[in-house]
Design an enzyme around this catalytic site. Structure first.
Site, mmCIF file in Angstrom:
data_model
loop_
_atom_site.group_PDB
_atom_site.id
_atom_site.type_symbol
_atom_site.label_atom_id
_atom_site.label_comp_id
_atom_site.label_asym_id
_atom_site.label_seq_id
_atom_site.Cartn_x
_atom_site.Cartn_y
_atom_site.Cartn_z
ATOM 1 N N ARG A 15 0.801 -1.228 0.000
ATOM 2 C CA ARG A 15 0.000 0.000 0.000
ATOM 3 C C ARG A 15 0.836 1.281 0.000
ATOM 4 O O ARG A 15 0.298 2.369 -0.093
ATOM 5 C CB ARG A 15 -0.960 -0.009 1.204
ATOM 6 C CG ARG A 15 -2.188 -0.851 0.943
ATOM 7 C CD ARG A 15 -3.037 -0.981 2.169
ATOM 8 N NE ARG A 15 -2.499 -1.956 3.113
ATOM 9 C CZ ARG A 15 -2.930 -2.108 4.355
ATOM 10 N NH1 ARG A 15 -3.876 -1.320 4.827
ATOM 11 N NH2 ARG A 15 -2.408 -3.028 5.139
ATOM 12 N N LYS A 22 8.981 -0.790 2.431
ATOM 13 C CA LYS A 22 8.215 0.076 3.345
ATOM 14 C C LYS A 22 9.041 0.558 4.526
ATOM 15 O O LYS A 22 9.014 1.739 4.891
ATOM 16 C CB LYS A 22 6.979 -0.671 3.854
ATOM 17 C CG LYS A 22 6.215 0.111 4.909
ATOM 18 C CD LYS A 22 4.832 -0.437 5.170
ATOM 19 C CE LYS A 22 4.849 -1.665 6.019
ATOM 20 N NZ LYS A 22 3.482 -2.147 6.302
ATOM 21 N N GLY A 102 8.896 -3.961 12.184
ATOM 22 C CA GLY A 102 9.684 -2.934 11.505
ATOM 23 C C GLY A 102 8.868 -1.740 11.070
ATOM 24 O O GLY A 102 9.414 -0.674 10.799
ATOM 25 N N GLY A 138 -5.813 -7.138 14.863
ATOM 26 C CA GLY A 138 -6.324 -8.335 15.521
ATOM 27 C C GLY A 138 -6.980 -7.923 16.839
ATOM 28 O O GLY A 138 -6.521 -7.010 17.511
ATOM 29 N N TYR A 365 30.477 36.086 -2.055
ATOM 30 C CA TYR A 365 30.816 34.668 -1.962
ATOM 31 C C TYR A 365 32.216 34.549 -1.353
ATOM 32 O O TYR A 365 33.197 35.040 -1.925
ATOM 33 C CB TYR A 365 30.792 33.977 -3.328
ATOM 34 C CG TYR A 365 31.383 32.583 -3.238
ATOM 35 C CD1 TYR A 365 30.803 31.632 -2.382
ATOM 36 C CD2 TYR A 365 32.530 32.213 -3.935
ATOM 37 C CE1 TYR A 365 31.356 30.368 -2.236
ATOM 38 C CE2 TYR A 365 33.079 30.944 -3.800
ATOM 39 C CZ TYR A 365 32.491 30.031 -2.947
ATOM 40 O OH TYR A 365 33.034 28.797 -2.796
ATOM 41 N N TYR A 386 38.304 28.790 -7.438
ATOM 42 C CA TYR A 386 38.346 27.566 -8.239
ATOM 43 C C TYR A 386 38.879 27.893 -9.621
ATOM 44 O O TYR A 386 38.337 28.756 -10.327
ATOM 45 C CB TYR A 386 36.914 27.022 -8.330
ATOM 46 C CG TYR A 386 36.775 25.680 -9.000
ATOM 47 C CD1 TYR A 386 37.617 24.615 -8.684
ATOM 48 C CD2 TYR A 386 35.771 25.469 -9.945
ATOM 49 C CE1 TYR A 386 37.468 23.383 -9.293
ATOM 50 C CE2 TYR A 386 35.614 24.228 -10.550
ATOM 51 C CZ TYR A 386 36.462 23.195 -10.228
ATOM 52 O OH TYR A 386 36.310 21.971 -10.829
ATOM 53 N N SER A 404 34.007 47.429 -1.918
ATOM 54 C CA SER A 404 32.946 46.658 -2.569
ATOM 55 C C SER A 404 33.385 46.126 -3.927
ATOM 56 O O SER A 404 34.251 46.709 -4.583
ATOM 57 C CB SER A 404 31.717 47.541 -2.759
ATOM 58 O OG SER A 404 31.219 47.896 -1.492
HETATM 59 C C1 UD1 Z 1 -0.504 -8.379 12.573
HETATM 60 C C2 UD1 Z 1 -1.198 -9.237 13.621
HETATM 61 C C3 UD1 Z 1 -2.406 -8.476 14.137
HETATM 62 C C4 UD1 Z 1 -1.976 -7.171 14.701
HETATM 63 C C5 UD1 Z 1 -1.180 -6.367 13.691
HETATM 64 C C6 UD1 Z 1 -0.555 -5.176 14.351
HETATM 65 C C7 UD1 Z 1 -0.833 -11.520 12.942
HETATM 66 C C8 UD1 Z 1 -1.422 -12.721 12.322
HETATM 67 N N1 UD1 Z 1 -1.607 -10.458 13.011
HETATM 68 O O1 UD1 Z 1 -1.426 -8.203 11.522
HETATM 69 O O2 UD1 Z 1 -3.061 -9.253 15.134
HETATM 70 O O3 UD1 Z 1 -3.108 -6.425 15.116
HETATM 71 O O4 UD1 Z 1 -0.102 -7.142 13.143
HETATM 72 O O5 UD1 Z 1 0.037 -4.330 13.408
HETATM 73 O O6 UD1 Z 1 0.292 -11.562 13.379
HETATM 74 N N2 UD1 Z 1 5.702 -9.835 8.380
HETATM 75 C C9 UD1 Z 1 6.754 -10.631 7.974
HETATM 76 N N3 UD1 Z 1 6.495 -11.728 7.220
HETATM 77 C C10 UD1 Z 1 5.245 -12.087 6.847
HETATM 78 C C11 UD1 Z 1 4.183 -11.270 7.256
HETATM 79 C C12 UD1 Z 1 4.431 -10.158 8.020
HETATM 80 O O7 UD1 Z 1 7.907 -10.341 8.289
HETATM 81 O O8 UD1 Z 1 5.105 -13.115 6.188
HETATM 82 C C13 UD1 Z 1 5.989 -8.653 9.197
HETATM 83 C C14 UD1 Z 1 5.598 -7.365 8.525
HETATM 84 O O9 UD1 Z 1 6.698 -6.815 7.809
HETATM 85 C C15 UD1 Z 1 5.213 -6.481 9.701
HETATM 86 C C16 UD1 Z 1 4.708 -7.454 10.739
HETATM 87 O O10 UD1 Z 1 5.213 -8.714 10.365
HETATM 88 O O11 UD1 Z 1 6.318 -5.799 10.229
HETATM 89 C C17 UD1 Z 1 3.195 -7.481 10.774
HETATM 90 O O12 UD1 Z 1 2.739 -7.896 9.508
HETATM 91 P P1 UD1 Z 1 1.413 -7.359 8.845
HETATM 92 O O13 UD1 Z 1 1.211 -8.001 7.549
HETATM 93 O O14 UD1 Z 1 1.384 -5.869 8.886
HETATM 94 O O15 UD1 Z 1 0.358 -7.969 9.865
HETATM 95 P P2 UD1 Z 1 -1.103 -7.542 10.065
HETATM 96 O O16 UD1 Z 1 -1.944 -8.252 9.092
HETATM 97 O O17 UD1 Z 1 -1.210 -6.089 10.155
#
Ligand code: UD1
Ligand code: CA
Length: 457
Positions: A15, A22, A102, A138, A365, A386, A404
């Site tokens: 997004r 990101k 992250g 969640g 300058y 220069y 001046s």
């Molecule tokens: C997740 C949580 C959700 C919570 C939300 C908070 C789960 C299943 N859900 O949802 O309950 O409210 O974060 O922001 O955990 N990432 C990876 N690998 C992956 C998927 C994600 O490294 O395969 C990392 C993303 O880069 C991110 C973090 O995990 O930093 C969360 O992933 P994201 O896809 O944003 O999770 P949400 O669906 O928002």
């Protein structure tokens, strides 16, 4: 027990509609990931944080090359649980894992320490927050004794579950040996066909492992960045917080909504900052300075009572007490101004040292120069530093007076107390206490007449 921080950062960030991963987008001039990495080092200074990455790994590593990080690749983005699983082989069983995201940049060490201290060693700790708009997060399910029993993703939630306002920020503190037991048991039977990290809650409940929930001091700490609108909101929140901090320390901001701090600032007392000022990098400002509107200060140090008038840009400079700069001045890197130096409008100073009480007030300058005390440099003076290949130095000794529109063809030295006549092109050294000038003699042509228009008939 050692605390091992793991930062999940493999998500796609679709997004953002960007070529940049990101977590490399910036908040307050610093990447989202770096915000989290720096917090990780505060929490656990002796251990390298683990970052789980997915896309453009080289870009991430390059961007954080100065930090000691253990990088773990998640080849396919199969969910948060799967992401953490990739990191487990390098984490010893006897550590406790602090799981961060992250893309949640503003989590504070205070909140994380609260979580760490509230969680006994054989328990699971997590953050929760109550949001007026919980959409996208969640939801936390609790039983009638108010114990957490599950986390339901919004996409899997029933209408009733969606009405729960307590959400999961995705930050947990869990003994590694629990994760090693529970993560391999996760399945992907859900709407998104992902291995949900949130599944560890159900495992803990099943094994009667206590779950401790802690709330952040402010909800903005747990806001994740999914698109540029959220990033902009968070940026404004962060800027406002920094502005308030400055005001509490004794700085007057003409409008706290119109200042941007992209880096670290240290500002003394009774400093007044007008609107639309930007600070970048490391900026130090002494007591009683005044910073005019629309000025930019980058990696710069100001002494006391310095006045920077509107529309000035100062970068990589050290400016001592009681200097006056601008309006519309540009001070470039490696410039040092001693006390009471005045730099006026449309003056550019580069890589120069200007000693106490000297003035360059208009349209000049000055580059690669060493200027003594109480030197007065007239309007329109230029150092020709220069030659197309090399840069050369101009030295102007104490008490010199420069008329001046002088051009100094460097390398050249102007002696102490020398005077240079206006409009001179100075190509050789000027001796001290003398008048030097190079100027075509003025002539008047008697009887000269202006040309007349040709008769058109
Ligand atoms: C997740 C949580 C959700 C919570 C939300 C908070 C789960 C299943 N859900 O949802 O309950 O409210 O974060 O922001 O955990 N990432 C990876 N690998 C992956 C998927 C994600 O490294 O395969 C990392 C993303 O880069 C991110 C973090 O995990 O930093 C969360 O992933 P994201 O896809 O944003 O999770 P949400 O669906 O928002
Ligand atoms: Ca998210």
């Amino acid at each position: 027990m050692t605390i091992q921080v793991v930062i999940l950062a493999a998500g796609l960030g679709k997004r953002m509609h960007s070529h940049l991963p990101k977590v490399l987008h910036c908040l307050s001039g610093k990447s989202l990931l770096l915000h989290v990495v720096e917090t990780a080092f505060v929490i656990s200074p002796a251990t390298q944080p683990v970052v789980v990455y997915g896309h453009q790994g080289k870009m991430l590593r390059d961007a954080l090359a100065h930090y000691s990080i253990r990088w773990v690749e998640q080849r396919e983005q199969l969910g948060t649980g799967h992401a953490l699983l990739q990191a487990l082989p390098i984490i010893p069983d006897d550590t406790r894992v602090l799981i961060l995201c992250g893309d949640v940049p503003l989590i504070t060490e205070q909140t994380l320490n609260k979580l760490i201290h509230a969680t006994p060693s054989h328990a699971l700790g997590m953050l929760t927050a109550h949001l007026s708009n919980p959409a996208g997060y969640g939801r936390i399910k609790r039983d009638k004794h108010h114990h957490i029993i599950d986390i339901i993703e919004e996409k899997d939630a029933t209408e009733d579950e969606r009405n729960i306002m307590e959400i999961n920020p995705g930050i947990y503190f869990v003994p590694a040996h629990f994760l090693k037991k529970w993560l391999p048991l996760l399945n992907n039977k859900n709407v998104q066909s992902e291995y949900y990290l949130t599944g560890i809650i159900a495992s803990a409940v099943q094994e009667h492992i206590p779950i401790h929930a802690v709330q952040p001091r402010r909800n903005e700490e747990i806001v994740g960045v999914n698109d540029r609108v959220q990033l902009a909101h968070l940026e404004r929140f962060y800027q406002h917080e920094q502005a308030e901090k400055l005001m509490h320390q004794g700085v007057t901001l003409r409008d706290p909504a119109r200042i941007d701090i992209r880096g670290e600032v240290r500002i003394g007392r009774d400093v007044v900052i007008d609107v639309n000022v930007i600070f970048e990098g490391r900026v130090v400002i002494g007591d009683e300075c005044v910073i005019g509107a629309n000025s930019i200060l980058r990696d710069t140090e100001l002494g006391k009572r310095v006045e920077v008038k509107a529309h000035s840009i100062i970068e990589g400079a050290k400016i001592t007490d009681d200097c006056i700069i601008g309006p519309f001045a540009r001070i470039r890197p490696d410039t040092v101004l001693a006390e009471q130096v005045h730099i006026g409008n449309f003056v550019e100073i580069k890589k120069s040292h200007i000693a106490k009480g000297s003035k360059v007030n208009h349209l000049s300058y000055i580059g690669d120069s060493d200027i003594g005390k109480h030197v007065n440099i007239g309007a329109g003076t230029i150092t020709c530093n220069y030659d197309g290949i090399n840069k050369h130095k101009t030295i102007i000794e104490d008490n010199a007076f420069i008329g001046s529109c002088t051009q100094f063809v460097a390398p050249v030295t102007i002696g102490e107390g020398a005077t240079i006549g206006a409009g001179s092109t100075i190509t050789r050294d000027a001796p001290p206490h003398t008048l030097t000038l190079s100027r075509a003699p003025q002539q008047t042509i008697e009887g000269w007449q202006r040309p007349k228009k040709k008769d058109e008939s």
